[in-house]
Design a protein around this motif. Structure first.
Motif, mmCIF file in Angstrom:
data_model
loop_
_atom_site.group_PDB
_atom_site.id
_atom_site.type_symbol
_atom_site.label_atom_id
_atom_site.label_comp_id
_atom_site.label_asym_id
_atom_site.label_seq_id
_atom_site.Cartn_x
_atom_site.Cartn_y
_atom_site.Cartn_z
ATOM 1 N N GLU A 108 0.839 -1.191 0.000
ATOM 2 C CA GLU A 108 0.000 0.000 0.000
ATOM 3 C C GLU A 108 0.882 1.251 0.000
ATOM 4 O O GLU A 108 2.015 1.216 0.475
ATOM 5 C CB GLU A 108 -0.923 -0.002 1.216
ATOM 6 C CG GLU A 108 -1.925 -1.135 1.248
ATOM 7 C CD GLU A 108 -3.002 -0.996 0.175
ATOM 8 O OE1 GLU A 108 -3.053 0.071 -0.495
ATOM 9 O OE2 GLU A 108 -3.778 -1.931 0.011
ATOM 10 N N PRO A 109 0.389 2.358 -0.537
ATOM 11 C CA PRO A 109 -0.961 2.576 -1.079
ATOM 12 C C PRO A 109 -1.115 2.148 -2.531
ATOM 13 O O PRO A 109 -2.184 2.274 -3.114
ATOM 14 C CB PRO A 109 -1.122 4.094 -0.952
ATOM 15 C CG PRO A 109 0.263 4.604 -1.213
ATOM 16 C CD PRO A 109 1.193 3.619 -0.556
ATOM 17 N N TRP A 110 -0.034 1.629 -3.122
ATOM 18 C CA TRP A 110 -0.040 1.335 -4.551
ATOM 19 C C TRP A 110 -1.025 0.246 -4.918
ATOM 20 O O TRP A 110 -1.652 0.294 -5.982
ATOM 21 C CB TRP A 110 1.368 0.942 -4.988
ATOM 22 C CG TRP A 110 2.400 1.866 -4.449
ATOM 23 C CD1 TRP A 110 3.232 1.654 -3.381
ATOM 24 C CD2 TRP A 110 2.676 3.194 -4.907
ATOM 25 N NE1 TRP A 110 4.013 2.750 -3.149
ATOM 26 C CE2 TRP A 110 3.695 3.710 -4.074
ATOM 27 C CE3 TRP A 110 2.177 3.982 -5.936
ATOM 28 C CZ2 TRP A 110 4.222 4.988 -4.243
ATOM 29 C CZ3 TRP A 110 2.691 5.256 -6.104
ATOM 30 C CH2 TRP A 110 3.697 5.746 -5.274
ATOM 31 N N SER A 111 -1.199 -0.727 -4.022
ATOM 32 C CA SER A 111 -2.123 -1.817 -4.308
ATOM 33 C C SER A 111 -3.558 -1.309 -4.416
ATOM 34 O O SER A 111 -4.306 -1.701 -5.317
ATOM 35 C CB SER A 111 -2.020 -2.876 -3.210
ATOM 36 O OG SER A 111 -2.891 -3.948 -3.451
ATOM 37 N N SER A 112 -3.962 -0.416 -3.506
ATOM 38 C CA SER A 112 -5.315 0.131 -3.550
ATOM 39 C C SER A 112 -5.486 1.129 -4.695
ATOM 40 O O SER A 112 -6.544 1.191 -5.327
ATOM 41 C CB SER A 112 -5.657 0.809 -2.223
ATOM 42 O OG SER A 112 -5.686 -0.134 -1.173
ATOM 43 N N GLU A 113 -4.444 1.908 -4.963
ATOM 44 C CA GLU A 113 -4.528 2.900 -6.036
ATOM 45 C C GLU A 113 -4.458 2.264 -7.420
ATOM 46 O O GLU A 113 -4.891 2.855 -8.406
ATOM 47 C CB GLU A 113 -3.400 3.918 -5.871
ATOM 48 C CG GLU A 113 -3.555 4.769 -4.619
ATOM 49 C CD GLU A 113 -2.414 5.751 -4.442
ATOM 50 O OE1 GLU A 113 -1.488 5.744 -5.288
ATOM 51 O OE2 GLU A 113 -2.443 6.524 -3.472
ATOM 52 N N SER B 69 0.515 4.023 -10.766
ATOM 53 C CA SER B 69 1.536 4.968 -10.315
ATOM 54 C C SER B 69 1.905 5.875 -11.473
ATOM 55 O O SER B 69 1.690 5.530 -12.643
ATOM 56 C CB SER B 69 2.780 4.214 -9.834
ATOM 57 O OG SER B 69 3.538 3.739 -10.942
ATOM 58 N N ASP C 164 10.188 3.929 -3.011
ATOM 59 C CA ASP C 164 8.823 3.996 -2.507
ATOM 60 C C ASP C 164 8.047 2.686 -2.614
ATOM 61 O O ASP C 164 7.097 2.466 -1.856
ATOM 62 C CB ASP C 164 8.045 5.081 -3.270
ATOM 63 C CG ASP C 164 8.620 6.467 -3.042
ATOM 64 O OD1 ASP C 164 9.342 6.646 -2.043
ATOM 65 O OD2 ASP C 164 8.357 7.358 -3.872
#
Length: 251
Positions: free
Chosen positions: A145-150, A153, A189
């Motif tokens: 997270e937060p990449w999984s929910s978003e 990128s 990140d």
């Protein structure tokens, strides 16, 4: 074991092509030639059905080498070339035509990403659709997270833009030492250290994204693993074509 030396002679034009392609992959010309030789040996042994060809590849694998450092001008030129390829209007139109940008999670893509993670023993697998200024994760397994929910990128955090730009697989053992990728924010990140990505090339010849696997630790990707990833990527392309057909029929 005795050391063997050989002299390989190429014409100037061939050397120029070789150096250009090696630069695109971020390796030295010598490493590029070595890798090509290993692939040829593996192909020949596989064609004969030689049961020892995997072991032969393991024996020929060299210890990690330092990637040749391009000068600042060359590095900038490579990055600019990648950006130009990614933002090509025809390619961007092909990406939009898939109808996958910002689409819902679907089991077909997740299943293929999960297979990629399993067969390459990687903690993260993505089906990434590369737009003009971002990447959208049609499938996103194992990413923090937060990449999984978003589910995406900006390209400042994208390795996938490079195999899309070159239309060739990208194998990275340790991105922190890679001259083109070491400043990519995905390392800091998102914890991306090792990366293997295969471009997803549609029926019209446009690279719309990648199937990739990621590890947070340095690792070497084998030729066999690359072939497995290629096979799974072909299945992802089939799913993309089907999704596009369904979208067009609905419209």
């Amino acid at each position: 074991m005795p050391m063997r030396a050989t002299t390989v002679r190429f014409g100037e034009a061939l050397w120029t092509l070789l150096e250009r392609e090696a630069g695109r992959e971020g390796v030295s010309s010598a490493q590029f030639i070595r890798d090509a030789t290993i692939l040829r040996v593996a192909y020949a042994m596989g064609q004969r059905g030689d049961p020892d060809f995997e072991a032969a590849l393991d024996r020929t694998a060299a210890p990690p080498q330092t990637v040749a450092e391009p000068d600042a001008g060359h590095r900038q030129a490579l990055l600019q070339a990648a950006a130009a390829a990614v933002t090509d209007p025809d390619r961007v139109e092909a990406v939009r035509a898939t109808g996958l940008l910002d689409s819902d999670v679907t089991p077909e893509f997740d299943r293929l990403a999960r297979l990629a993670a399993q067969v390459l023993s990687a903690p993260v697998a993505l089906v990434s659709i590369v737009d003009v200024d971002r990447q959208f994760f049609k499938s996103c397994l194992g990413l923090p997270e937060p990449w999984s929910s978003e589910r995406g990128s900006p390209l400042s955090h994208s390795f996938c833009q490079h195999p899309v730009a070159t239309r060739e697989p990208l194998l990275v053992d340790d991105a922190r030492e890679h001259p083109l990728l070491r400043d990519n924010l995905a390392i800091r990140d998102m914890g991306v250290v090792a990366y293997a990505g295969v471009p997803l090339i549609d029926a019209d010849g446009f690279a719309v994204g990648t199937l990739c696997v990621i590890d947070g630790q340095p690792r070497h990707w084998s030729t066999h693993q690359l072939e497995l990833l290629r096979d799974l990527a072909a299945s992802v392309v089939t799913e993309i074509s089907l999704a596009r057909m369904v979208g067009e029929s609905r419209r």
